[in-house]
Design an enzyme around this catalytic site. Structure first.
Site, PDB file in Angstrom:
ATOM      1  N   TYR A  53       0.840  -1.211   0.000  1.00 34.00           N
ATOM      2  CA  TYR A  53       0.000   0.000   0.000  1.00 34.00           C
ATOM      3  C   TYR A  53       0.874   1.260   0.000  1.00 34.00           C
ATOM      4  O   TYR A  53       1.867   1.342   0.715  1.00 34.00           O
ATOM      5  CB  TYR A  53      -0.949   0.017   1.206  1.00 34.00           C
ATOM      6  CG  TYR A  53      -2.082  -0.991   1.127  1.00 34.00           C
ATOM      7  CD1 TYR A  53      -2.402  -1.656  -0.052  1.00 34.00           C
ATOM      8  CD2 TYR A  53      -2.857  -1.263   2.256  1.00 34.00           C
ATOM      9  CE1 TYR A  53      -3.443  -2.568  -0.104  1.00 34.00           C
ATOM     10  CE2 TYR A  53      -3.912  -2.183   2.207  1.00 34.00           C
ATOM     11  CZ  TYR A  53      -4.188  -2.835   1.025  1.00 34.00           C
ATOM     12  OH  TYR A  53      -5.228  -3.737   0.981  1.00 34.00           O
ATOM     13  N   SER A 210     -13.192  -2.678  -0.396  1.00 31.19           N
ATOM     14  CA  SER A 210     -13.989  -1.855  -1.322  1.00 31.19           C
ATOM     15  C   SER A 210     -15.489  -2.029  -1.065  1.00 31.19           C
ATOM     16  O   SER A 210     -16.264  -2.227  -2.007  1.00 31.19           O
ATOM     17  CB  SER A 210     -13.645  -2.218  -2.771  1.00 31.19           C
ATOM     18  OG  SER A 210     -13.700  -1.069  -3.599  1.00 31.19           O
ATOM     19  N   PRO A 211     -15.932  -1.913   0.194  1.00 30.57           N
ATOM     20  CA  PRO A 211     -17.348  -2.159   0.495  1.00 30.57           C
ATOM     21  C   PRO A 211     -18.275  -1.168  -0.211  1.00 30.57           C
ATOM     22  O   PRO A 211     -19.438  -1.503  -0.475  1.00 30.57           O
ATOM     23  CB  PRO A 211     -17.426  -2.013   2.016  1.00 30.57           C
ATOM     24  CG  PRO A 211     -16.231  -1.197   2.399  1.00 30.57           C
ATOM     25  CD  PRO A 211     -15.161  -1.560   1.417  1.00 30.57           C
ATOM     26  N   LEU A 212     -17.764   0.013  -0.523  1.00 26.91           N
ATOM     27  CA  LEU A 212     -18.603   1.001  -1.221  1.00 26.91           C
ATOM     28  C   LEU A 212     -18.471   0.861  -2.737  1.00 26.91           C
ATOM     29  O   LEU A 212     -18.985   1.685  -3.501  1.00 26.91           O
ATOM     30  CB  LEU A 212     -18.236   2.421  -0.791  1.00 26.91           C
ATOM     31  CG  LEU A 212     -18.284   2.683   0.723  1.00 26.91           C
ATOM     32  CD1 LEU A 212     -17.893   4.132   1.021  1.00 26.91           C
ATOM     33  CD2 LEU A 212     -19.678   2.395   1.289  1.00 26.91           C
ATOM     34  N   GLY A 214     -15.781   1.062  -4.618  1.00 24.67           N
ATOM     35  CA  GLY A 214     -14.841   2.006  -5.226  1.00 24.67           C
ATOM     36  C   GLY A 214     -15.459   3.355  -5.552  1.00 24.67           C
ATOM     37  O   GLY A 214     -14.897   4.148  -6.295  1.00 24.67           O
ATOM     38  N   PHE A 218     -21.498   6.556  -6.276  1.00 18.90           N
ATOM     39  CA  PHE A 218     -21.667   7.976  -5.978  1.00 18.90           C
ATOM     40  C   PHE A 218     -21.382   8.866  -7.174  1.00 18.90           C
ATOM     41  O   PHE A 218     -21.889   9.970  -7.277  1.00 18.90           O
ATOM     42  CB  PHE A 218     -20.726   8.383  -4.834  1.00 18.90           C
ATOM     43  CG  PHE A 218     -20.920   7.548  -3.608  1.00 18.90           C
ATOM     44  CD1 PHE A 218     -21.925   7.863  -2.698  1.00 18.90           C
ATOM     45  CD2 PHE A 218     -20.142   6.429  -3.377  1.00 18.90           C
ATOM     46  CE1 PHE A 218     -22.122   7.078  -1.574  1.00 18.90           C
ATOM     47  CE2 PHE A 218     -20.339   5.640  -2.261  1.00 18.90           C
ATOM     48  CZ  PHE A 218     -21.332   5.963  -1.351  1.00 18.90           C
ATOM     49  N   GLU A 220     -20.640   7.557 -10.800  1.00 19.26           N
ATOM     50  CA  GLU A 220     -20.868   7.137 -12.179  1.00 19.26           C
ATOM     51  C   GLU A 220     -22.314   7.405 -12.617  1.00 19.26           C
ATOM     52  O   GLU A 220     -23.229   7.422 -11.811  1.00 19.26           O
ATOM     53  CB  GLU A 220     -20.543   5.651 -12.338  1.00 19.26           C
ATOM     54  CG  GLU A 220     -19.086   5.299 -12.075  1.00 19.26           C
ATOM     55  CD  GLU A 220     -18.115   6.014 -13.004  1.00 19.26           C
ATOM     56  OE1 GLU A 220     -18.442   6.120 -14.201  1.00 19.26           O
ATOM     57  OE2 GLU A 220     -17.051   6.471 -12.531  1.00 19.26           O
TER      58      GLU A 220
END
Lengths: 300, 300, 300
Positions: A53, A210-212, A214, A218, A220
């Protein structure tokens, strides 16, 4: 906060904080320490890392913050990963991108992580990706060595499909304690292809990266993102939740597999939304409304 | 008629009658009773239901017929299913289509089925579809309760893929006794993707729904349907069978997995064709001729 | 040459010679004997057949050569296969192409192979393809009979996916000792879909058919073939290997699953290249470079 028993002597906070973008946030060590302490106040005690990371820098940034208040170490659980090789200024010897799950690489990577995190032990070490060139005997030997030396307490995997999971586990002296998977309303793959089912069969709680999804929900404008956004908004209104991300966390937390979402944000409000999602209870009907909105069709 | 041992104390007739269109036939209770007695005379003793068939009305219609001659109950085996929620005039509380395999829903559904079928016990209860939101502990508890109370004798599933089957079974105190699958020359999915193989591995006989492929072979003009129809006709001629449906049943009955086809017709002639198929023996070469006609290419 | 322990009392040479095109080479018995002796001098002692190779003629050609020097029999291991039925002048009773894994067919096929190969025993008999009409009880009985009579020492499969492998093995009194699979840089299917993983889980070494990908890398001008050819050439230069086929064999030999490549060539130089590949050691980074070149994209 609810805690999930990962092994006999290890439990995680149900919500986990993920540090994969720590380097992007340009926090000072003091600011990172504040973030850690904010998480602890919210009940989040588990922190998710990987060697790679921030191009091999995030563990180090976290370790610098931790060294400002070493007493925190025993109040938190540290997860990190190994097995991916990336070209990086920090690793000039890496000339291309590939996987390495050899005995030597796993030991070297774990030692680097220990040093960067400024700690004596890692609570949980994961193989980051299933390696088609994996020698499971070497992985088993590396895990045994690290465990015997007290450097790593438990071992797991990430992004493994069932055949890879069963194969590796058949070589180990102890069970893998988790599979860290991409799990979100936007990405149903692991819900539908049997990967989550194996976690349930093995009684191991999965971690969700990546629970949301990516962030595509919100930002796209494609049909699926718009449809899913509208459904999440509607369900949120029914539950009295104004924030879409909180509805998504509620959706993941409602699943009986005991999914542990990883919140990868440096913003207190975002972290708080994930924690607050524990206070809401999505119904079976609402769970399917979101599932079907993502699939674009009804279940049969 | 040949009987298939489903469990130590339960056997099914090799051919099963399916009631999913009973409500469409507009039969009086007396006519339904005649149909049941026709089946019994043919050797068919096993009847397949689901709570949702006919918008929750088929079980009731069958129960009304059964109440005209209650002595029949001990001569037949009743199979029914639960786990799908459908909007229906008969269930005004259902506002959308989803799955529910919670403890409460399974118990409620089984109790409704017992009442509608006017019987004290169900021989076999199936989870109708794999539920991605399933809590296997709740399913196990519901099964145990229903079994302990004598309301359901055995349990199985329908349309489960291998990962879902293995996962659920790992939570149960007793084995699942069948997987009711779509199996027909028109739909080879479960023959080729390992689902039928798991039945063989587990030594459980599968029930076949839509064995005639929903009738497409008889009515559709697409290339595959025409090709398959011609092959079935040719093989029928070789065997001395004039009826295409009888050839299809022979094809299913020849498979070593001990497939139990469900005949979903209210017409005596159609039911008889299925039963008579037991008198014909399709060869391995003919079996593959039909398989390859469906695939549209030879095996490798 | 390195040897691979297949079972307690059977080992194979790491490189195996494959005879599937023997009939095409138009060799005299003496020339075939020379080929066999060349292989033995190179350390190759294991020879791979199937009943159907060369339209049922290859086993016979090999047997004729072997009969010129019967003392060779105990110095070699013979592998053959059964289960495919092909129309052929040599089998006028075969009127179409299908699979047959019945007790009678397996026994008949094995007896034909013994006779054609002019030998008393087959070291390893494989089911050639997964048979969707397989009766595993019949296969088990056929294997037991052949084993009891001393005609076949060990049993395995070819081209089986995991569900087919697990199902068949559950009916056998002894484990399957190999799965002969298509494995090459051109064809990654079995590397990626879990088939090779099951070999590792079961601790059985796979045999690799078509290790050079049917030659497409050498002759085709499509993007993938050109890309892969260039990468193999580059890696070869790094290793000091001029021949592309030798690089491919090195790639297969490097994999920890203990892949045994089958060389299907009648040319001494080609056979030698495979054997010589054992002297080169491809690095993890090079292994992935070839993998990624075949995939056309990086690993995640």
């Amino acid at each position: 906060m609810e805690r999930i028993q990962i092994a006999e002597n290890l439990s995680f906070s149900r919500i986990i904080h993920g540090l994969w973008r720590l380097e992007d946030w340009k926090y000072s060590s003091k600011e990172t320490l504040e973030l850690i302490e904010y998480c602890l106040n919210e009940g989040i005690t588990t922190f998710d890392h990987a060697d790679i990371y921030g191009s091999y820098l995030c563990e180090e940034r976290f370790g610098e913050a931790l060294s400002l208040k070493p007493s925190l170490r025993d109040k938190i659980e540290l997860v990190t990963k190994c097995g991916i090789v990336l070209p990086s200024k920090q690793r000039p010897q890496h000339t291309s991108h590939y996987y390495n799950t050899s005995y030597e690489h796993i030991l070297l990577s774990a030692h680097n992580s220990l040093k960067a995190l400024k700690t004596d032990y890692i609570d949980l070490l994961l193989i980051h990706r299933p390696d088609p060139f994996m020698n499971p005997e070497e992985v088993a030997e590396a895990f045994s060595t690290l465990h015997r030396e007290g450097k790593v307490r438990h071992f797991g995997v990430s992004n493994f499909k069932n055949h890879q999971f069963r194969m590796l586990e058949s070589y180990l002296d102890f069970p893998l304690v988790t599979n860290q998977l991409e799990l979100s309303p936007s990405n149903l793959e692991n819900f539908l292809d049997g990967t989550l089912n194996l976690c349930q069969e093995k009684r191991i709680p999965p971690m969700a990266w990546s629970p949301l999804g990516g962030g595509s929900i919100f930002t796209e404008q494609d049909e699926k993102s718009l449809r899913l956004h509208a459904t999440l908004k509607k369900v949120g209104e029914e539950l009295g939740i104004a924030e879409i991300d909180k509805v998504i966390y509620s959706w993941l937390l409602a699943h009986p597999a005991r999914i542990m979402p990883i919140v990868g944000s440096g913003k207190k409000e975002r972290i708080h939304n994930a924690v607050d999602a524990l206070n809401y209870s999505i119904s079976t009907e609402q769970w399917f409304e979101i599932l079907q909105s993502s699939m674009g069709h009804e279940v049969p």
